[in-house]
Design a protein around this motif. Sequence first.
Motif, PDB file in Angstrom:
ATOM      1  N   UNK A  59       0.840  -1.207   0.000  1.00 20.63           N
ATOM      2  CA  UNK A  59       0.000   0.000   0.000  1.00 20.63           C
ATOM      3  C   UNK A  59       0.875   1.256   0.000  1.00 20.63           C
ATOM      4  N   UNK A  60       1.997   1.215   0.718  1.00 22.44           N
ATOM      5  CA  UNK A  60       2.921   2.357   0.730  1.00 22.44           C
ATOM      6  C   UNK A  60       3.517   2.614  -0.646  1.00 22.44           C
ATOM      7  N   UNK A  61       3.888   1.523  -1.339  1.00 22.17           N
ATOM      8  CA  UNK A  61       4.453   1.657  -2.701  1.00 22.17           C
ATOM      9  C   UNK A  61       3.447   2.297  -3.648  1.00 22.17           C
ATOM     10  N   UNK A  62       2.204   1.796  -3.598  1.00 17.67           N
ATOM     11  CA  UNK A  62       1.243   2.314  -4.583  1.00 17.67           C
ATOM     12  C   UNK A  62       0.842   3.746  -4.245  1.00 17.67           C
ATOM     13  N   UNK A  63       0.837   4.108  -2.953  1.00 20.29           N
ATOM     14  CA  UNK A  63       0.505   5.492  -2.591  1.00 20.29           C
ATOM     15  C   UNK A  63       1.578   6.444  -3.119  1.00 20.29           C
ATOM     16  N   UNK A  64       2.851   6.099  -2.900  1.00 24.59           N
ATOM     17  CA  UNK A  64       3.934   7.015  -3.271  1.00 24.59           C
ATOM     18  C   UNK A  64       4.322   6.906  -4.749  1.00 24.59           C
ATOM     19  N   UNK A  65       4.458   5.663  -5.233  1.00 29.40           N
ATOM     20  CA  UNK A  65       5.031   5.453  -6.571  1.00 29.40           C
ATOM     21  C   UNK A  65       3.988   5.089  -7.621  1.00 29.40           C
ATOM     22  N   UNK A  66       2.735   4.863  -7.185  1.00 29.84           N
ATOM     23  CA  UNK A  66       1.696   4.472  -8.137  1.00 29.84           C
ATOM     24  C   UNK A  66       1.855   3.031  -8.613  1.00 29.84           C
ATOM     25  N   UNK A  67       2.636   2.222  -7.871  1.00 29.87           N
ATOM     26  CA  UNK A  67       2.837   0.819  -8.257  1.00 29.87           C
ATOM     27  C   UNK A  67       1.508   0.079  -8.227  1.00 29.87           C
ATOM     28  N   UNK A  68       1.197  -0.650  -9.288  1.00 31.23           N
ATOM     29  CA  UNK A  68      -0.091  -1.345  -9.331  1.00 31.23           C
ATOM     30  C   UNK A  68      -0.110  -2.478  -8.310  1.00 31.23           C
ATOM     31  N   UNK A  69      -1.322  -2.769  -7.835  1.00 29.84           N
ATOM     32  CA  UNK A  69      -1.508  -3.639  -6.676  1.00 29.84           C
ATOM     33  C   UNK A  69      -0.862  -5.022  -6.838  1.00 29.84           C
ATOM     34  N   UNK A  70      -1.143  -5.699  -7.956  1.00 33.39           N
ATOM     35  CA  UNK A  70      -0.629  -7.061  -8.143  1.00 33.39           C
ATOM     36  C   UNK A  70       0.882  -7.099  -8.185  1.00 33.39           C
ATOM     37  N   UNK A  71       1.457  -6.229  -8.992  1.00 34.63           N
ATOM     38  CA  UNK A  71       2.917  -6.217  -9.136  1.00 34.63           C
ATOM     39  C   UNK A  71       3.577  -5.751  -7.834  1.00 34.63           C
ATOM     40  N   UNK A  72       2.933  -4.797  -7.146  1.00 38.52           N
ATOM     41  CA  UNK A  72       3.455  -4.320  -5.857  1.00 38.52           C
ATOM     42  C   UNK A  72       3.524  -5.441  -4.835  1.00 38.52           C
ATOM     43  N   UNK A  73       2.477  -6.255  -4.776  1.00 41.04           N
ATOM     44  CA  UNK A  73       2.484  -7.390  -3.854  1.00 41.04           C
ATOM     45  C   UNK A  73       3.609  -8.365  -4.187  1.00 41.04           C
ATOM     46  N   UNK A  74       3.840  -8.583  -5.496  1.00 44.97           N
ATOM     47  CA  UNK A  74       4.914  -9.498  -5.909  1.00 44.97           C
ATOM     48  C   UNK A  74       6.287  -8.960  -5.501  1.00 44.97           C
ATOM     49  N   UNK A  75       6.495  -7.655  -5.716  1.00 42.43           N
ATOM     50  CA  UNK A  75       7.783  -7.026  -5.362  1.00 42.43           C
ATOM     51  C   UNK A  75       8.050  -7.188  -3.863  1.00 42.43           C
ATOM     52  N   UNK A  76       7.013  -6.969  -3.053  1.00 43.49           N
ATOM     53  CA  UNK A  76       7.177  -7.048  -1.597  1.00 43.49           C
ATOM     54  C   UNK A  76       7.319  -8.505  -1.145  1.00 43.49           C
ATOM     55  N   UNK A  77       6.428  -9.362  -1.631  1.00 36.86           N
ATOM     56  CA  UNK A  77       6.403 -10.758  -1.165  1.00 36.86           C
ATOM     57  C   UNK A  77       7.738 -11.444  -1.443  1.00 36.86           C
ATOM     58  N   UNK A  78       8.385 -11.056  -2.523  1.00 35.97           N
ATOM     59  CA  UNK A  78       9.683 -11.600  -2.913  1.00 35.97           C
ATOM     60  C   UNK A  78      10.734 -11.449  -1.809  1.00 35.97           C
ATOM     61  N   UNK A  79      10.492 -10.477  -0.888  1.00 35.46           N
ATOM     62  CA  UNK A  79      11.471 -10.179   0.178  1.00 35.46           C
ATOM     63  C   UNK A  79      10.968 -10.572   1.577  1.00 35.46           C
ATOM     64  N   UNK A  80       9.924 -11.383   1.644  1.00 37.07           N
ATOM     65  CA  UNK A  80       9.300 -11.633   2.959  1.00 37.07           C
ATOM     66  C   UNK A  80       9.575 -13.024   3.545  1.00 37.07           C
ATOM     67  N   UNK A  81      10.770 -13.567   3.255  1.00 36.49           N
ATOM     68  CA  UNK A  81      11.111 -14.900   3.814  1.00 36.49           C
ATOM     69  C   UNK A  81      10.959 -14.953   5.330  1.00 36.49           C
ATOM     70  N   UNK A  82      11.266 -13.835   6.002  1.00 32.61           N
ATOM     71  CA  UNK A  82      11.210 -13.827   7.476  1.00 32.61           C
ATOM     72  C   UNK A  82       9.786 -14.007   7.993  1.00 32.61           C
ATOM     73  N   UNK A  83       8.786 -13.659   7.183  1.00 35.97           N
ATOM     74  CA  UNK A  83       7.395 -13.713   7.650  1.00 35.97           C
ATOM     75  C   UNK A  83       6.642 -14.917   7.084  1.00 35.97           C
ATOM     76  N   UNK A  84       6.916 -15.248   5.820  1.00 38.71           N
ATOM     77  CA  UNK A  84       6.190 -16.339   5.152  1.00 38.71           C
ATOM     78  C   UNK A  84       7.194 -17.261   4.435  1.00 38.71           C
ATOM     79  N   UNK A  85       8.046 -17.992   5.200  1.00 42.33           N
ATOM     80  CA  UNK A  85       9.145 -18.733   4.569  1.00 42.33           C
ATOM     81  C   UNK A  85       8.686 -19.735   3.502  1.00 42.33           C
ATOM     82  N   UNK A  86       7.663 -20.525   3.795  1.00 44.27           N
ATOM     83  CA  UNK A  86       7.213 -21.538   2.829  1.00 44.27           C
ATOM     84  C   UNK A  86       6.579 -20.896   1.595  1.00 44.27           C
ATOM     85  N   UNK A  87       5.726 -19.910   1.839  1.00 45.11           N
ATOM     86  CA  UNK A  87       5.026 -19.237   0.747  1.00 45.11           C
ATOM     87  C   UNK A  87       5.991 -18.544  -0.194  1.00 45.11           C
TER      88      UNK A  87
END
Length: 357
Positions: free
Chosen positions: A263-291
Amino acid sequence: MNFRNFKMIGYVIYGRGAFNQLDEILQPNRKGQAPMIFLVDRFFEDKPFAGRVPLRGNDKIIFVDVTDEPKTTYVDKLAKDLKDEFGTVSGVIGIGGGSAMDLAKAVSLMMTNPGSSADYQGWDLVKQAGVYKVGIPTLSGTGAEVSRTTVLTGPTKKLGMNSDYTPFDQIVLDPQLTADAPANQRFYTGMDCYIHCVESLTGTYLNEFSKSYGEKALQLCRDVYVNKDGWDAESDDKLMMASYAGGMSIAYSQVGVAHAVSYGLSYLLGTKHGIGNCIVFNQLEDYYPEGVKEFKWMVEKNQIDIPKNICANLSEEDFDKMIDVSLGMKPLWENALGKNWEEQITRTTLRKLYEKL
């Protein structure tokens, strides 16, 4: 304990070719000469599909610009223009991806509620039912067709109009409409659904209602992106149902870290929701290791590019804005990490995460 009294969609039609019944579906909901307004993703302008929209009388197609996610100013302008031109309308039909459907929900509500759509960003602020509204997805994954929110970027925040008046009265699920979606776009929205499910199924709000839908949606996503080689008609069918079930899963629970940060990315940079989630999720091993492990495998298997270094040249002020927006997503953080989430997620933690993106 207070249980949520959950408002669902009025009518659902599903099947290949279901779009052909749109005229008869709309007919009983027409009010005199008041037109039906079709908000159609600009992607379809000058394409044969636009000619299939069943126009009658004063009906109007407006090709909407969803390059960026919907802004409150755009919603307000659309609603004002319609009131100026027609006074009232019989209904608003959103045809496209999540942004086109969210626009339709928001414009429907602003035909009957005073002020600006920015006044209704939050939970249960809408006081009047909107005009009749229909959602027709041409991309699968966002769950916008079933959700009680319409995600909007306002002057000070990115927050949905979350209310019992927001869900569509009717949705038309026709997998044929998603057949020509560009591969990257299809992947990003499909992953929006996958990420919803991971966040819902590992969250503290989890219950059997959301679990039932979330597990099925996750299985369908895996069928499409993990177990299949290549794309076919069955993939479109399965992903459309995954989107529906994924949307239902979060309706009675919540999403989590990926959404709160994107939500922060899309507010500031206009990043679209789906791609924004992918960019973030790619870095979330600490929270969702299996996913995240499975996500990275799907990215590789499907040969998809996930943008990197999008926060490389941001100022202190930019980072602060994104962090403010993200920290405002309290229910998402609580679902992800529990009631004491503020002990774990500080401004420093978030700054480090944004720097990685």
